[in-house]
Design a protein around this motif. Structure first.
Motif, mmCIF file in Angstrom:
data_model
loop_
_atom_site.group_PDB
_atom_site.id
_atom_site.type_symbol
_atom_site.label_atom_id
_atom_site.label_comp_id
_atom_site.label_asym_id
_atom_site.label_seq_id
_atom_site.Cartn_x
_atom_site.Cartn_y
_atom_site.Cartn_z
ATOM 1 N N LYS A 272 -8.437 53.828 82.013
ATOM 2 C CA LYS A 272 -9.308 53.690 80.848
ATOM 3 C C LYS A 272 -8.548 53.058 79.681
ATOM 4 N N THR A 273 -7.263 53.406 79.549
ATOM 5 C CA THR A 273 -6.444 52.828 78.484
ATOM 6 C C THR A 273 -6.365 51.316 78.626
ATOM 7 N N HIS A 274 -6.093 50.853 79.820
ATOM 8 C CA HIS A 274 -6.004 49.407 80.065
ATOM 9 C C HIS A 274 -7.349 48.734 79.813
ATOM 10 N N LEU A 275 -8.433 49.393 80.196
ATOM 11 C CA LEU A 275 -9.757 48.805 80.015
ATOM 12 C C LEU A 275 -10.101 48.684 78.535
ATOM 13 N N THR B 32 4.363 38.126 81.544
ATOM 14 C CA THR B 32 3.246 38.552 82.373
ATOM 15 C C THR B 32 2.206 39.229 81.485
ATOM 16 N N THR B 33 1.029 39.512 82.050
ATOM 17 C CA THR B 33 -0.011 40.185 81.278
ATOM 18 C C THR B 33 -0.142 41.635 81.725
ATOM 19 N N ARG B 34 -0.500 42.493 80.793
ATOM 20 C CA ARG B 34 -0.627 43.910 81.120
ATOM 21 C C ARG B 34 -1.952 44.228 81.811
ATOM 22 N N THR B 35 -3.032 43.564 81.392
ATOM 23 C CA THR B 35 -4.350 43.860 81.966
ATOM 24 C C THR B 35 -5.074 42.558 82.275
ATOM 25 N N LEU C 116 1.780 35.632 86.973
ATOM 26 C CA LEU C 116 0.923 36.198 85.934
ATOM 27 C C LEU C 116 1.076 37.713 85.819
ATOM 28 N N LEU C 117 1.435 38.371 86.917
ATOM 29 C CA LEU C 117 1.417 39.831 86.996
ATOM 30 C C LEU C 117 2.779 40.376 87.395
ATOM 31 N N ASP C 118 2.979 41.661 87.054
ATOM 32 C CA ASP C 118 4.193 42.343 87.503
ATOM 33 C C ASP C 118 3.854 43.793 87.820
ATOM 34 N N ALA C 119 4.881 44.610 87.994
ATOM 35 C CA ALA C 119 4.684 45.996 88.426
ATOM 36 C C ALA C 119 4.036 46.880 87.369
ATOM 37 N N PRO D 184 -2.145 36.819 75.238
ATOM 38 C CA PRO D 184 -2.169 36.748 76.706
ATOM 39 C C PRO D 184 -1.194 37.697 77.388
ATOM 40 N N ALA D 185 -0.174 38.152 76.684
ATOM 41 C CA ALA D 185 0.749 39.114 77.292
ATOM 42 C C ALA D 185 0.119 40.504 77.379
ATOM 43 N N LEU D 186 -0.969 40.720 76.630
ATOM 44 C CA LEU D 186 -1.638 42.020 76.645
ATOM 45 C C LEU D 186 -2.857 42.023 77.561
ATOM 46 N N ARG D 187 -3.655 40.944 77.517
ATOM 47 C CA ARG D 187 -4.923 40.959 78.266
ATOM 48 C C ARG D 187 -5.379 39.535 78.586
ATOM 49 N N LEU D 188 -6.004 39.388 79.755
ATOM 50 C CA LEU D 188 -6.545 38.095 80.166
ATOM 51 C C LEU D 188 -7.795 38.293 81.015
#
Length: 297
Positions: free
Chosen positions: A5-8, A25-28, A44-47, A162-166
């Protein structure tokens, strides 16, 4: 609020909610309906990334192992009037500002300012709040969040980007539904659209940022059960002065927000999102220093 929910909520609003962004990378990431996993740009993504995918999307095990979580959703993340369902018990609505005030909002709702009608309604509500002290009930409800909060120079959305959300929509990448499209190979260049009607309104009325901060303060105390909330600068001052949008606190929105909550003075610190209690004399003195520009943000 759990991590999904936090990411959303971070993706909808552009606020970090404690998520640590990365430069590379982006977080969400949200995949729009019809977009496949194979269209995700390399690198674009990581762990630490969470990816929301439409229910039924084929997710290879190798992809799922590379990210923090892959979350199926039902419905729409981008359509105005739409609803996204995450699991059996969490639903997030998306509404336009000019419509939201006429609806009964039963759960978490992201409110977007999408066009001139929304911006006009928002500005009219803000002017009315300065004059009368009355804020729209729907907007001060803690379940409602303004989408793309960075548009308002929201102090809680300074990390938006973009590092937070895309949003991945076919072969293009955007910073949410109102972002500038960028080629998937150059996703770091996407940003909120500079031609949005709110951009020009904020140039004319920069004090609107203070209004957004005041709304956040009201949401904080309302979430704790407050019934009667007054905000200095909106229909009242503790010292009895007439509020004006040229006052120092409207020009510097990070200055403390002074409230009367069910009769008791409180102080909201915007940069920290914290509430403090005070007595009437102390808050009145703080208000005087705020209005002279002596108070620290």
């Amino acid at each position: 609020m759990n991590k999904q929910k936090t990411h959303l909520m971070s993706w909808m609003t552009g606020r970090s909610y404690g998520l640590t962004s990365s430069q590379h990378t982006t977080r969400t990431l949200v995949l729009e309906n019809g977009t496949g996993i194979d269209q995700c740009p390399e690198g674009l993504l990581d762990a630490e990334s969470v990816v929301y995918v439409p229910i039924g999307t084929d997710v290879p095990e190798s992809f799922a192992a590379h990210v923090k979580d892959v979350v199926p959703y039902d419905g729409s993340m981008t359509e105005l009037g739409g609803e996204a369902g995450i699991g059996p018990d969490f639903f997030l609505q998306t509404q336009s500002y000019s419509v939201a005030g006429f609806l009964v909002l039963l759960g978490p709702t992201a409110v977007r300012l999408d066009d001139d009608e929304d911006v006009d309604a928002f500005t009219e509500d803000a002017r009315s709040a300065v004059e009368s002290g009355e804020f729209p009930d729907f907007l001060t409800n803690p379940i409602v969040q303004l989408a793309d909060a960075a548009r308002f120079s929201d102090p809680l959305a300074v990390d938006d980007g973009p590092a937070l959300r895309l949003l991945l929509d076919g072969d293009s990448v955007r910073l949410g539904p109102n972002g500038v499209r960028a080629e998937s190979t150059d996703w770091t260049r996407t940003r909120l659209s500079p031609t949005h009607p709110l951009t020009g309104q904020l140039e004319t009325d920069p004090w609107l940022t203070r209004y957004v901060v005041a709304v956040q303060a009201i949401q904080q105390v309302t979430a704790r059960g407050a019934a009667d909330v007054e905000v200095s600068g909106f229909g009242m001052r503790f010292g009895g002065q007439e509020p004006a949008t040229t006052d120092a606190d409207f020009e510097k929105p990070l200055l403390p927000v002074l409230l009367r909550v069910d009769g008791d003075p409180q102080v909201y610190l915007p940069a920290e999102g914290r509430l403090l209690r005070g007595d009437h004399d102390a808050v009145t003195r703080l208000e005087a220093s705020v209005l002279t520009g002596e108070a620290a943000a």
